[in-house]
Design a protein around this motif. Structure first.
Motif, mmCIF file in Angstrom:
data_model
loop_
_atom_site.group_PDB
_atom_site.id
_atom_site.type_symbol
_atom_site.label_atom_id
_atom_site.label_comp_id
_atom_site.label_asym_id
_atom_site.label_seq_id
_atom_site.Cartn_x
_atom_site.Cartn_y
_atom_site.Cartn_z
ATOM 1 N N PRO A 152 49.527 -25.625 37.962
ATOM 2 C CA PRO A 152 50.404 -25.719 36.794
ATOM 3 C C PRO A 152 50.271 -27.044 36.062
ATOM 4 C CG PRO A 152 51.615 -24.863 38.684
ATOM 5 C CD PRO A 152 50.263 -25.251 39.183
ATOM 6 N N GLU A 153 50.108 -28.149 36.818
ATOM 7 C CA GLU A 153 50.098 -29.441 36.141
ATOM 8 C C GLU A 153 48.849 -29.609 35.279
ATOM 9 O OE1 GLU A 153 49.618 -29.027 39.304
ATOM 10 O OE2 GLU A 153 48.068 -30.366 40.104
ATOM 11 N N LEU A 154 47.831 -28.792 35.531
ATOM 12 C CA LEU A 154 46.592 -28.911 34.747
ATOM 13 C C LEU A 154 46.490 -27.833 33.676
ATOM 14 C CD1 LEU A 154 44.066 -29.600 37.634
ATOM 15 C CD2 LEU A 154 45.180 -31.250 36.120
ATOM 16 N N ALA A 155 47.400 -26.844 33.733
ATOM 17 C CA ALA A 155 47.269 -25.700 32.831
ATOM 18 C C ALA A 155 47.795 -26.043 31.448
ATOM 19 C CB ALA A 155 48.040 -24.507 33.390
ATOM 20 N N GLY A 156 47.063 -25.592 30.432
ATOM 21 C CA GLY A 156 47.480 -25.825 29.052
ATOM 22 C C GLY A 156 47.278 -24.580 28.213
ATOM 23 N N ILE A 157 47.759 -24.654 26.978
ATOM 24 C CA ILE A 157 47.681 -23.457 26.144
ATOM 25 C C ILE A 157 46.588 -23.545 25.088
ATOM 26 C CG2 ILE A 157 50.064 -22.684 26.376
ATOM 27 C CD1 ILE A 157 50.550 -24.085 23.654
ATOM 28 N N ARG A 158 45.788 -24.607 25.136
ATOM 29 C CA ARG A 158 44.786 -24.744 24.080
ATOM 30 C C ARG A 158 43.854 -23.542 24.055
ATOM 31 N NH1 ARG A 158 40.868 -29.125 23.273
ATOM 32 N NH2 ARG A 158 39.508 -28.426 21.573
ATOM 33 N N GLY A 159 43.421 -23.126 25.253
ATOM 34 C CA GLY A 159 42.523 -21.970 25.321
ATOM 35 C C GLY A 159 43.162 -20.752 24.685
ATOM 36 N N ALA A 160 44.450 -20.532 24.986
ATOM 37 C CA ALA A 160 45.129 -19.364 24.449
ATOM 38 C C ALA A 160 45.346 -19.493 22.948
ATOM 39 C CB ALA A 160 46.465 -19.171 25.155
ATOM 40 N N LEU A 161 45.618 -20.729 22.500
ATOM 41 C CA LEU A 161 45.825 -20.928 21.061
ATOM 42 C C LEU A 161 44.544 -20.633 20.294
ATOM 43 C CD1 LEU A 161 48.033 -24.126 20.671
ATOM 44 C CD2 LEU A 161 48.596 -21.767 20.125
ATOM 45 N N VAL A 162 43.447 -21.212 20.784
ATOM 46 C CA VAL A 162 42.166 -20.950 20.126
ATOM 47 C C VAL A 162 41.831 -19.462 20.241
ATOM 48 C CG1 VAL A 162 39.702 -21.466 20.170
ATOM 49 C CG2 VAL A 162 41.358 -23.289 20.525
ATOM 50 N N GLY A 163 42.128 -18.926 21.433
ATOM 51 C CA GLY A 163 41.857 -17.505 21.654
ATOM 52 C C GLY A 163 42.697 -16.604 20.768
ATOM 53 N N SER A 164 43.861 -17.078 20.344
ATOM 54 C CA SER A 164 44.672 -16.306 19.410
ATOM 55 C C SER A 164 44.210 -16.521 17.980
ATOM 56 C CB SER A 164 46.148 -16.718 19.500
ATOM 57 O OG SER A 164 46.799 -15.953 20.476
ATOM 58 N N PHE A 165 43.739 -17.737 17.720
ATOM 59 C CA PHE A 165 43.374 -18.094 16.351
ATOM 60 C C PHE A 165 42.192 -17.264 15.851
ATOM 61 C CE2 PHE A 165 40.620 -20.645 13.599
ATOM 62 C CZ PHE A 165 41.454 -20.784 12.508
ATOM 63 N N TYR A 166 41.132 -17.147 16.660
ATOM 64 C CA TYR A 166 39.945 -16.417 16.197
ATOM 65 C C TYR A 166 40.249 -14.965 15.849
ATOM 66 C CZ TYR A 166 36.776 -20.255 17.380
ATOM 67 O OH TYR A 166 36.128 -21.449 17.415
ATOM 68 N N PRO A 167 40.855 -14.217 16.763
ATOM 69 C CA PRO A 167 41.114 -12.814 16.400
ATOM 70 C C PRO A 167 42.055 -12.688 15.210
ATOM 71 C CG PRO A 167 41.697 -13.212 18.698
ATOM 72 C CD PRO A 167 41.276 -14.504 18.123
ATOM 73 N N LEU A 168 43.015 -13.614 15.116
ATOM 74 C CA LEU A 168 43.979 -13.520 14.022
ATOM 75 C C LEU A 168 43.304 -13.765 12.675
ATOM 76 C CD1 LEU A 168 46.788 -12.801 14.778
ATOM 77 C CD2 LEU A 168 47.503 -15.111 14.213
ATOM 78 N N LEU A 169 42.461 -14.799 12.654
ATOM 79 C CA LEU A 169 41.752 -15.118 11.413
ATOM 80 C C LEU A 169 40.881 -13.936 11.003
ATOM 81 C CD1 LEU A 169 41.145 -17.421 9.393
ATOM 82 C CD2 LEU A 169 39.113 -17.909 10.752
ATOM 83 N N LEU A 170 40.148 -13.411 11.985
ATOM 84 C CA LEU A 170 39.244 -12.301 11.698
ATOM 85 C C LEU A 170 40.035 -11.070 11.264
ATOM 86 C CD1 LEU A 170 36.222 -12.198 11.838
ATOM 87 C CD2 LEU A 170 36.364 -11.199 14.095
ATOM 88 N N THR A 171 41.180 -10.858 11.912
ATOM 89 C CA THR A 171 42.028 -9.723 11.539
ATOM 90 C C THR A 171 42.488 -9.854 10.097
ATOM 91 O OG1 THR A 171 42.811 -9.571 13.804
ATOM 92 C CG2 THR A 171 44.112 -8.447 12.150
#
Ligand SMILES: Nc1ncnc2c1ncn2[C@@H]1O[C@H](COP(=O)(O)OP(=O)(O)O)[C@@H](O)[C@H]1O
Ligand SMILES: [Mg+2]
Lengths: 442, 295
Positions: free
Chosen positions: A215-234
Motif C-alpha cells: 500500500p505504501e508504494l501504490a499510486g494512482i498514476r497508472g490508473a489515471l493515465v489508463g483512464s485518460f487514454y481511453p477517455l480521450l479516444l472515446t
C-alpha cells in the motif's frame, strides 16, 4: 312566463351565479392553500433527504480517505557501502543497477538498534521500512554515483503497517497476537519518533506511482493515465460520430420504417447493461480483430459504443429544441439544408450537444463492468505509455484496492474515490461553463 | 316555481341552436369540392403563373386547383377565413411546402417559362429569387449585420467586403431600418422591437435581391404603428419587386394591394382589382366575407 331578471332566461341561472362561484371558491381556499403548503413541504423533505445521504457519502469517503494524502517517512543514516554496491569500483551502471540496496537499509537499522540480534526480531526490525526503500536508494545512486562511500541521513518510506500506527489506526490495547504491528516494532518506532526521525509528509507517491502490492508504494498514476487514454479516444470517436448521426437522423433522414427502426434501436442501446458492451468488445475487438487485451484502445472502442447512444439522444433533443422558425428563415433566403444546419441550427444546438457529450464522458469515466470483460482488471504496475499498453482505469483500480485486505488500501480506496469524484465534478463544471458560454439566447 | 320550466325551455332552445350550428358546420365541410374562380386570374406578362395547383396534407386536400397569375410590380393580397389555404398556397410559390413531411403539391407554377415544380429544379436558386417574410418575425440569433449579410454571403453575391457592406446598408435602407440601427449593427437582431425585427427580416429577404417577396401575415404580431410603417414599406417595395401578401385584415389588403384574391376552403373563389373586390364582389361568398358575415 316573463321574468324581470334577464339572467333568469338562461338555463341554470341559479346554479350559474357569479356570487355563488365566489362563495364556493372562497370556501375552498383554505383547503387549497394547505394542500399547496403540504406539497412544498414534501419537496423540501425530499431535497433534505437527498442532501443528507450525499453528505453522509462525502463525509465517510473524505473521512476515510484524507489520511492517504500523507505518508509516514523515517529518517535513517545510510552508509553507501562501496563493498556492497560496487566492489570492483567500476561505477558500471549495470552493476549499480543490480546491487542489493535493501542490504544498506538493513545494515543501517542494525547499526541503529544494536541490541536486536535474534533473527526473527531482526526481520521485524527490517520490516519497519518499506521494501520499496531499496529502489529509492538505487535511484539516487544511479542519479549521483558520487554518493557511494558517503554516509547520508535519508528519509525513507515507512512500511504501511507503521504508517497505520502513526496515523492512529492501530489500537495498542489490543493483545499483540491480534495486531500486525508487534510490541517491539511499536517501541522502535516510538524511539525513532522521539528522536525526530519519523515524519508524515505529503504522499507524492500516491500521485506519481503505479499500482503495487504494498500500500505504501501504490499510486494512482497508472490508473489515471489508463483512464485518460481511453477517455480521450472515446471523445475523439464518439463526439463526431454521435453528432453526425444525430444531425443526419434529425435533419436529413427520410421518415420511414427503417429510420424508425434505427431510432428505436438507438434508444434500446442506451438502456443495454454495460457488461453486455464489454462482452461484445471481448468478442469483436479482441477475439475477432485480435487487438491486445487490457489495452486502452479496446476500452475506448467499448466506451464509444456505450456513450454513442447518450450523445446521439442528447444531440437530437438539442436539435429538436432549436425553433423551426430559424430553419425556415435560413431556407427562406435560399440556404441549402446543410447551410441552414451549419450556420444556424448547429451553433444553437451546440450547448445541448456538449452537455450530452460531457455527461456521456463522465459515465465512461466511471464505467467498470465492460472494462473488466476486456481484461482491464489486471494488476499492472507500470504506467501505460500508449493506447496499446496494458492498463487499468481509475474505477477498476478502486475495485482492486477495495478488494485488498491490507488496512493501507482502505484509505487509498477512499482517496482514489475522491480523485474520481473530483474529476467527475470537474467535468460537470466544464459542462455547465460550456453551456453558459455557448448559450446566446438573444 | 317557474325556474324548472325556464331551464327546460332553455335546454331545448340550446339543443335547437346546437343542431342548427352543426347543420351549418356540416354544410361548410361537406361542400368542400372544387369550384370555379370568378374574375380574371390571368395578367399580361406575369411574374409567376400557377396552373391547377393542388396541395394535399396526407389525405387532406388543402388547396384545390388554383389558377392564378402574379403580375410584375404588383402587390397581390390573399384574403379569406382562417384555414382556407392561403399560407399553404403561398408556400407553394417558393416550395417551402417541401419541408413539410406528408405535404404533396401538384400542378405547375411557371417562372420565366420554367415550371418550378418540375423535377430537377433546385430550390436554392428559386428561394433566392422568391423570398419570404414569415408571420412571426424570425431574425437569426446573431447580429443585425449578420442577419442581413447571411443571404448574400451564402450565395456568393458580393465580390469583396466593401460590396457586402454596401448590400447590407442598401437592404437596411430599403427596409426603412437603417436610421434606427446604423449605430448598433453589431447588436443582436433579436434585441429589436417586433416591428423592427420584421423590417430586419424584410431587409434580410431583399438583400439577396429577389424578384418576388412572399409575406405571410407579416403584421399580425405587430402593433398598429409598426403595421403602418410596414404597409408604407410594402408600397415602396412594389417598385422593385412583386409582392404576394397574405393578410387577415381586409383594411390592410385594401390599403396595400392592387389585386386581391379571395380563398375559401381551399378554393380560389374570386380574383380582381382590389377596389372591385371590396366594392363590388361578384361571388356571394366573397361578398359575405367582405361584409363581415363570417370570417
Ligand atoms: N402542416 C400541416 N399538416 C396538416 N395540415 C395542415 C398543415 N398546415 C396546414 N394544414 C391544413 O391546411 C389547411 C390550410 O391551412 P393554412 O394554409 O395554414 O390556412 P390559412 O393560412 O389560410 O389560415 C387548414 O385546414 C390546415 O388545417
Ligand atoms: Mg396562415
Amino acid at each position: 312566463m316573463t321574468n324581470q331578471n334577464p339572467r333568469q332566461d338562461i338555463a341554470g341561472a341559479d346554479v350559474m351565479d357569479s356570487r355563488r362561484t365566489f362563495e364556493i371558491v372562497r370556501a375552498g381556499m383554505k383547503r387549497r392553500q394547505s394542500a399547496e403548503k403540504r406539497f412544498r413541504l414534501y419537496g423540501l423533505l425530499a431535497i433534505l433527504l437527498g442532501l443528507t445521504f450525499l453528505s453522509v457519502l462525502f463525509v465517510s469517503i473524505i473521512g476515510n480517505g484524507y489520511t492517504a494524502f500523507a505518508q509516514t517517512y523515517v529518517k535513517i543514516p545510510v552508509y553507501f557501502d562501496p563493498a556492497g554496491i560496487d566492489p570492483e569500483g567500476t561505477r558500471d551502471p549495470d552493476t549499480l543497477n543490480t546491487a542489493d540496496y535493501s542490504a544498506l537499509v538493513k545494515a543501517s537499522l542494525r547499526e541503529m538498534f544494536p541490541a536486536v540480534t535474534e533473527r526473527g526480531e531482526r526481520r521485524e526490525l527490517y520490516s519497519i521500512i518499506s521494501t520499496g526503500a531499496g529502489f529509492e536508494l538505487r535511484d539516487s545512486v544511479l542519479d549521483d554515483p558520487a554518493l557511494i562511500g558517503t554516509r547520508q541521513d535519508i528519509w525513507l518510506v515507512a512500511d504501511d503497517e507503521i504508517d497505520m500506527l502513526m496515523k492512529g489506526h492501530v489500537d495498542r490495547t489490543v493483545p499483540e497476537l491480534d495486531r500486525r504491528v508487534k510490541d517491539n516494532q511499536i517501541a522502535w518506532v516510538d524511539q525513532l519518533n522521539s528522536e525526530g526521525r519519523v515524519e508524515k509528509r505529503f504522499n507524492t507517491n500516491f500521485f506519481l506511482a503505479g499500482d503495487s502490492r504494498d500500500p505504501e508504494l501504490a499510486g494512482i498514476r497508472g490508473a489515471l493515465v489508463g483512464s485518460f487514454y481511453p477517455l480521450l479516444l472515446t471523445l475523439i470517436l464518439s463526439f463526431p460520430i454521435g453528432v453526425a448521426a444525430a444531425v443526419y437522423l434529425e435533419e436529413f433522414a427520410p421518415r420511414n420504417r427503417l429510420t424508425d427502426l434505427i431510432e428505436v434501436n438507438i434508444n434500446n442501446l442506451a438502456a443495454v447493461p454495460s457488461i453486455v458492451f464489454g462482452l461484445l468488445g471481448l468478442a469483436v475487438f479482441i477475439n475477432f480483430f485480435g487487438l491486445p487485451r487490457s489495452a486502452p484502445i479496446v476500452g475506448a472502442f467499448v466506451l464509444t459504443l456505450m456513450t454513442l447512444p447518450t450523445i446521439i439522444i442528447a444531440s437530437r433533443v438539442a436539435l429538436k429544441s432549436v425553433p423551426p422558425s430559424i430553419r425556415e428563415a435560413a431556407l427562406g433566403v435560399g440556404a441549402s439544408p446543410m447551410q441552414a444546419m451549419f450556420y444556424h441550427v448547429l451553433p444553437l444546438a451546440m450547448p445541448g450537444m456538449l452537455t450530452g457529450t460531457i455527461i456521456g464522458m463522465a459515465q465512461a469515466l466511471g464505467e467498470t463492468a465492460p472494462l473488466l470483460m476486456i481484461g482491464m482488471v489486471a494488476f499492472i504496475v507500470s504506467i501505460p505509455g500508449g493506447i496499446f499498453d496494458p492498463a487499468t482505469v481509475l474505477p477498476v483500480q478502486i475495485f482492486l484496492w477495495a478488494d485488498s485486505p491490507e488496512r493501507g488500501f482502505v484509505e487509498r480506496t477512499s482517496a482514489a474515490i475522491m480523485v474520481l469524484l473530483a474529476f467527475l465534478i470537474l467535468m460537470n463544471a466544464i459542462a455547465v461553463i460550456l453551456r453558459k458560454r455557448f448559450e446566446r439566447r438573444w | 316555481m317557474s325556474s324548472v320550466d325556464t331551464i327546460e325551455e332553455a335546454v331545448q332552445l340550446k339543443r335547437a341552436n346546437f343542431k342548427q350550428a352543426a347543420g351549418h358546420m356540416d354544410s361548410l365541410t361537406r361542400k368542400q369540392e372544387q369550384r370555379e374562380t370568378e374574375g380574371d386570374v390571368r395578367v399580361e406578362n406575369p411574374r409567376l403563373r400557377c396552373n391547377d395547383v393542388n396541395v394535399y396534407y396526407g389525405e387532406k386536400h388543402a388547396v384545390m386547383g388554383v389558377n392564378l397569375d402574379i403580375g410584375r410590380n404588383e402587390v397581390i393580397a390573399m384574403i379569406g377565413p382562417s384555414g382556407c389555404g392561403k399560407s399553404t398556397f403561398l408556400r407553394c410559390l417558393n416550395r417551402m411546402n417541401d419541408t413539410i413531411v406528408g405535404c404533396r403539391v401538384t400542378g405547375q407554377i411557371f417562372m420565366d417559362e420554367q415550371d418550378i415544380n418540375a423535377s430537377g429544379i433546385d430550390v436554392v436558386p428559386l428561394r433566392a429569387t422568391v423570398g419570404m417574410v414569415f408571420q412571426k418575425p424570425n431574425p437569426f440569433p446573431k447580429s443585425i449585420w449578420e442577419n442581413v449579410a447571411f443571404g448574400p454571403r451564402i450565395h456568393g453575391l458580393a465580390q469583396n467586403k466593401a460590396e457586402l457592406e454596401e448590400m447590407v446598408v442598401t437592404s437596411l435602407q430599403r427596409a426603412g431600418l437603417w436610421e434606427e440601427v446604423k449605430d448598433r449593427l453589431e447588436q443582436p437582431g433579436t434585441g429589436l422591437s417586433g416591428g423592427q425585427q420584421q423590417r430586419l427580416c424584410i431587409a434580410r429577404t431583399i438583400a439577396v435581391n429577389p424578384e418576388v417577396i412572399l409575406m405571410d401575415e407579416p403584421c399580425s404580431a405587430l402593433d398598429p404603428i409598426a403595421t403602418a410603417v410596414i404597409e408604407d414599406l410594402i408600397d415602396e417595395l412594389r417598385e422593385l419587386y412583386s409582392i404576394v401578401i397574405v393578410t387577415h385584415s381586409m383594411q390592410q389588403a385594401a390599403r396595400v394591394s392592387q389585386r386581391t384574391a379571395y380563398f375559401h376552403l381551399g378554393n380560389l373563389i374570386e380574383v380582381g382589382e382590389t377596389t372591385q373586390i371590396f366594392t363590388n364582389p361578384v361571388h356571394k361568398l366573397t361578398e359575405d366575407y367582405i361584409t363581415g358575415r363570417f370570417g
